[in-house]
Design an enzyme around this catalytic site. Sequence first.
Site, short mmCIF file in Angstrom:
data_model
loop_
_atom_site.label_atom_id
_atom_site.label_comp_id
_atom_site.label_asym_id
_atom_site.label_seq_id
_atom_site.Cartn_x
_atom_site.Cartn_y
_atom_site.Cartn_z
N ASP A 57 69.66 100.51 48.14
CA ASP A 57 68.46 101.37 48.13
C ASP A 57 67.66 100.97 49.37
OD1 ASP A 57 65.98 102.51 47.85
OD2 ASP A 57 65.68 101.88 45.77
N ASN A 84 69.00 108.25 58.09
CA ASN A 84 69.14 109.58 57.48
C ASN A 84 68.49 109.68 56.10
OD1 ASN A 84 70.56 112.23 56.93
ND2 ASN A 84 71.58 110.93 55.41
N TYR A 149 56.18 114.25 51.59
CA TYR A 149 57.35 114.51 52.45
C TYR A 149 56.88 114.79 53.87
CZ TYR A 149 61.72 116.81 54.00
OH TYR A 149 62.87 117.16 54.67
N PRO A 185 74.77 123.13 48.25
CA PRO A 185 74.35 123.24 46.85
C PRO A 185 72.85 123.02 46.63
CG PRO A 185 75.93 121.43 47.16
CD PRO A 185 75.80 122.13 48.47
P1 NAD Z 1 70.75 114.61 49.86
O1 NAD Z 1 69.67 114.92 48.87
O2 NAD Z 1 72.00 115.41 49.85
O3 NAD Z 1 71.07 113.03 49.69
C1 NAD Z 1 71.98 112.39 50.52
C2 NAD Z 1 72.21 110.99 49.99
O4 NAD Z 1 71.02 110.20 49.98
C3 NAD Z 1 72.72 110.95 48.53
O5 NAD Z 1 74.05 110.45 48.51
C4 NAD Z 1 71.74 109.99 47.84
O6 NAD Z 1 72.35 109.17 46.87
C5 NAD Z 1 71.20 109.18 49.01
N1 NAD Z 1 69.93 108.47 48.76
C6 NAD Z 1 68.83 108.98 48.17
N2 NAD Z 1 67.87 108.02 48.09
C7 NAD Z 1 68.39 106.90 48.67
C8 NAD Z 1 67.90 105.57 48.88
N3 NAD Z 1 66.67 105.21 48.48
N4 NAD Z 1 68.70 104.67 49.49
C9 NAD Z 1 69.96 105.01 49.87
N5 NAD Z 1 70.49 106.24 49.68
C10 NAD Z 1 69.71 107.18 49.09
O7 NAD Z 1 70.10 114.60 51.32
P2 NAD Z 1 70.33 115.63 52.51
O8 NAD Z 1 69.88 116.98 52.08
O9 NAD Z 1 71.67 115.43 53.08
O10 NAD Z 1 69.21 115.09 53.55
C11 NAD Z 1 69.46 114.03 54.45
C12 NAD Z 1 68.22 113.87 55.33
O11 NAD Z 1 67.94 115.10 56.00
C13 NAD Z 1 66.94 113.51 54.57
O12 NAD Z 1 66.17 112.62 55.33
C14 NAD Z 1 66.24 114.84 54.42
O13 NAD Z 1 64.83 114.71 54.26
C15 NAD Z 1 66.59 115.50 55.73
N6 NAD Z 1 66.51 116.98 55.69
C16 NAD Z 1 67.27 117.68 54.80
C17 NAD Z 1 67.17 119.08 54.78
C18 NAD Z 1 67.98 119.92 53.81
O14 NAD Z 1 67.74 121.13 53.71
N7 NAD Z 1 68.95 119.35 53.11
C19 NAD Z 1 66.30 119.73 55.68
C20 NAD Z 1 65.55 118.97 56.57
C21 NAD Z 1 65.68 117.58 56.58
#
Ligand code: NAD
Length: 258
Positions: A57, A84, A149, A185
């Site tokens: 974490d 990330n 956020y 998803p």
């Molecule tokens: P996601 O929700 O698919 O999660 C990806 C992974 O993060 C998961 O495997 C989860 O277990 C892990 N995770 C969550 N909390 C954690 C922690 N405390 N320590 C270690 N692992 C942890 O995320 P995503 O949508 O792939 O987003 C990745 C990054 O991109 C994030 O920083 C998010 O804010 C940013 N982002 C995403 C989007 C989007 O639409 N998906 C848009 C803009 C920015």
Amino acid sequence: MSEHRVALVTAGASGIGRAIAERLLADGISVHICDINETALHACTNELVGITGSCCDVSDATQVEGLFAEMATHYDRLDILINNAGIAGPTASVEDIAPEDWDRTIAVDLNSAFYVTRLAAPLLKKSGGSIVNMASNAALFGFPLRSPYTAAKWAIIGLTKTWAMELGPDGVNVNALCPGSVNGPRIENVINKDAKERGVSPNEIRDVYQRQSSMRLFVDAEDIAETVRFLCSPAGHSISGQALGIDGHTEGLSNWLG
Ligand code: NAD
């Protein structure tokens, strides 16, 4: 010293992180991922040849120290850090956000980047490597109903510019990416939930969301991964301190979840 470049991708077991890990592996880079979800982590390390991983974490400074100790048993260098990890946090008006939800979102989306980078910086200075911090296009505008956020992602851009200045003299480039909504998803679940609550079709909701972007699109995780690959390659190394939108051009985020 390892022959191959080595990358650490936080929250790398699924979503954007996994796409980045796969892209870097395809370039012959050794990749270590960490993730809080042990099942997803093991699925990823079993499926992708040559990847290593740690359950961690990243919002917990002690666990991050354990992550670096474990990584040191596999690799004697670090060339690329992808901060990330991030969660969406509460979707609520400012008066309805509980302090513990604020704290958790800031811990995962902001504190984690500090905990990881403070330990990665000495290694990256040695290799003259790269950092990419995952922000969001919410870091370029206000984003109604997403106070913690937005606060964390704006701060990530501040850190990107600061670390670019601090680490640049040692040859480290530091950039932030600001994606819009990503295909997959997660956005489909949000669309379906919103459509159900409003009693309209998912396509109507998808259209409203996509109109946030001038190009009327959601982004592919693979496109984000390709940008990361470039910024961490010799060709992208002179780009530093930038916050790059990957969102088909967005001028602002309206109250679309309200
Ligand atoms: P996601 O929700 O698919 O999660 C990806 C992974 O993060 C998961 O495997 C989860 O277990 C892990 N995770 C969550 N909390 C954690 C922690 N405390 N320590 C270690 N692992 C942890 O995320 P995503 O949508 O792939 O987003 C990745 C990054 O991109 C994030 O920083 C998010 O804010 C940013 N982002 C995403 C989007 C989007 O639409 N998906 C848009 C803009 C920015």
